[in-house]
Design a protein around this motif. Sequence first.
Motif, short mmCIF file in Angstrom:
data_model
loop_
_atom_site.label_atom_id
_atom_site.label_comp_id
_atom_site.label_asym_id
_atom_site.label_seq_id
_atom_site.Cartn_x
_atom_site.Cartn_y
_atom_site.Cartn_z
N LYS A 5 46.32 46.33 65.71
CA LYS A 5 45.18 45.69 66.36
C LYS A 5 45.59 44.38 67.01
N ARG B 46 38.82 49.37 62.78
CA ARG B 46 38.09 50.17 61.78
C ARG B 46 39.06 50.77 60.76
N LEU B 47 40.24 51.13 61.20
CA LEU B 47 41.23 51.73 60.30
C LEU B 47 41.84 50.73 59.31
N VAL C 61 39.19 48.57 68.74
CA VAL C 61 38.05 48.89 67.86
C VAL C 61 38.47 49.94 66.83
N VAL C 62 39.16 50.98 67.26
CA VAL C 62 39.58 52.03 66.33
C VAL C 62 40.56 51.48 65.30
N TYR D 152 41.09 51.47 55.87
CA TYR D 152 41.72 52.69 55.33
C TYR D 152 43.21 52.62 55.54
N VAL E 42 31.37 42.37 63.27
CA VAL E 42 30.99 43.64 63.90
C VAL E 42 29.95 43.42 64.99
#
Length: 174
Positions: A108, A162-163, A158-159, A166, A39
């Motif tokens: 990604k 992060r997913l 980046v999004v 989840y 990160v």
Amino acid sequence: MPDALTLLRQLFEYVAALPSSVAIRESENLYSYLLVSHVTGMALFAGLVLMMDLRLIGIGNMRTPFSELQRRLFPVQMVGMVITAVTGLLLVYAEPMRFFGNFPFWIKVVLMLLASINAFAFHHTTFLSTKTWDMDRVLPPGARLAGVVGLVLWAAVVVSGRLIAYNWFQIMAP
């Protein structure tokens, strides 16, 4: 003959069983350190990409010639990229089966490939003529396009990254 997906799954299963993969995965602190380093490297890399892309678009750093911005930021940006790439590979190495069926992970990967192609194309075309547009308020269409595409793709990286935590869409059983 097994298909490509079967071969990829076998590779991920093989890596998951390696003692070094297990050691990272089961380490009390190493995996957490890798996450924090990933990160941190990503923030460094993405922040500097943002600064350069905003200059290409004509929104930020307008008083600084692009060549000067590139000269100052690019080396540090590459440090961030190396940190992010190494730690990202180690995170996948540590838990390959977690990532194998993870839809945001594969998105990604594709987005990083596309963003890299965009950067490569810019550096091997428009960037070569920097001397002619270095201080212009309105940069050439190729520079602006590379900036917009870069911003969109790296933001999506980046999004989607992060997913990964989840994973609502398990596309392949682990």
